[in-house]
Scaffold this motif. Structure first.
Motif, PDB file in Angstrom:
ATOM      1  N   GLY A 170      21.933  -3.821 -36.137  1.00 49.07           N
ATOM      2  CA  GLY A 170      22.779  -4.749 -35.396  1.00 49.07           C
ATOM      3  C   GLY A 170      23.922  -4.125 -34.631  1.00 49.07           C
ATOM      4  N   ALA A 171      23.819  -2.829 -34.300  1.00 46.84           N
ATOM      5  CA  ALA A 171      24.888  -2.163 -33.542  1.00 46.84           C
ATOM      6  C   ALA A 171      25.029  -2.826 -32.179  1.00 46.84           C
ATOM      7  N   VAL A 172      26.259  -3.110 -31.801  1.00 46.09           N
ATOM      8  CA  VAL A 172      26.527  -3.749 -30.520  1.00 46.09           C
ATOM      9  C   VAL A 172      26.602  -2.671 -29.442  1.00 46.09           C
ATOM     10  N   LEU A 173      25.792  -2.826 -28.407  1.00 41.44           N
ATOM     11  CA  LEU A 173      25.767  -1.880 -27.301  1.00 41.44           C
ATOM     12  C   LEU A 173      26.708  -2.358 -26.204  1.00 41.44           C
ATOM     13  N   GLY A 174      27.321  -1.412 -25.508  1.00 38.75           N
ATOM     14  CA  GLY A 174      28.257  -1.783 -24.456  1.00 38.75           C
ATOM     15  C   GLY A 174      29.548  -2.307 -25.052  1.00 38.75           C
TER      16      GLY A 174
END
Length: 186
Positions: A170-174
Motif C-alpha cells: 500500500g505504499a503511496v506513489l507520488g
C-alpha cells in the motif's frame, strides 16, 4: 480530624491533575480535504492515548503523510521522524517513530471495524510509538493483536477519499495525502 478532609484533598488532587484528552481533530490535505474527528479511548489504552495526545499537542503530527493506504483495509500515518511532507524522507516513511519510548501493548476486546483507530507496530507487540492507522472496514484478524486507541466520530467520508497506495504494502506513489494539522480536543 475533620469530617470532609479526605474529600477536600481528593478535590484538590483532581483539580491539579492534567485533563485527559478526549479526542483528535485531524485536518487532512491533498486529494482528500476535510476533517476527521477521533474519539480517543483513554480508558482502553491510557499509555497510548497519552503519547498520541502529547505528540499532537507538540505539533509533531502536523504535515505527516498517509504513507501506507490499502484499499479495503486501512490508512496509516503518524511517522513523525520520516513521514513529514517537508524535511522527511518519504522513501523511509513508515520506518520511524518519535523520540519517546515505545509502548507496552494495551490490547482490548474492541473489534477492528470501520473507523477504528489502532497503533501500528513491528512484529514486537510492545513496539508501538507514534504511527497509527484508521480502518476502512472490519478486519477480524487484527482483533486482540494491535492496540485500539480510538474511533472516528466524524469524517469517514474524508477517510474514504485519502489517496490509495499501490501494491501489496500500500505504499503511496507520488504526493501522498497528509495530516495538515492535528489538534487535541477536550
Amino acid at each position: 480530624m475533620r469530617k470532609f478532609g479526605y474529600l477536600s484533598v481528593a478535590a484538590a488532587f483532581l483539580a491539579a491533575s492534567p485533563a485527559f484528552a478526549t479526542g483528535l481533530k485531524v485536518e487532512v490535505a491533498g486529494e482528500a480535504n476535510g476533517v476527521i474527528l477521533i474519539d480517543l479511548l483513554e480508558d482502553v489504552a491510557p499509555k497510548h492515548v497519552e503519547q498520541i495526545a502529547a505528540l499532537a499537542a507538540e505539533g509533531q503530527y502536523d504535515g505527516v503523510a498517509f504513507h501506507r493506504v490499502i484499499e479495503g483495509f486501512m490508512a496509516q500515518t503518524g511517522d513523525v521522524a520520516m513521514g513529514k511532507m517537508e524535511g522527511g524522507n518519504m522513501a523511509m516513511a513508515g520506518t520511524g517513530g518519535s523520540d519517546r519510548p515505545d509502548l507496552p501493548a494495551e490490547f482490548s476486546d474492541i473489534p477492528y471495524e470501520r473507523g477504528i483507530v489502532g497503533m501500528a507496530r513491528s512484529a514486537n507487540p510492545n513496539s508501538a510509538n507514534s504511527q497509527f492507522f484508521i480502518m476502512f472496514t472490519e478486519y477480524p484478524s487484527l482483533n486482540g493483536q494491535y492496540t485500539v486507541v480510538g474511533r472516528v466520530t466524524d469524517g469517514l467520508d474524508v477517510l474514504d477519499q485519502i489517496k490509495l497506495g499501490k501494491g501489496r504494502n500500500g505504499a503511496v506513489l507520488g504526493a501522498p495525502d497528509y495530516m495538515k494539522s492535528v489538534t487535541v480536543t477536550e
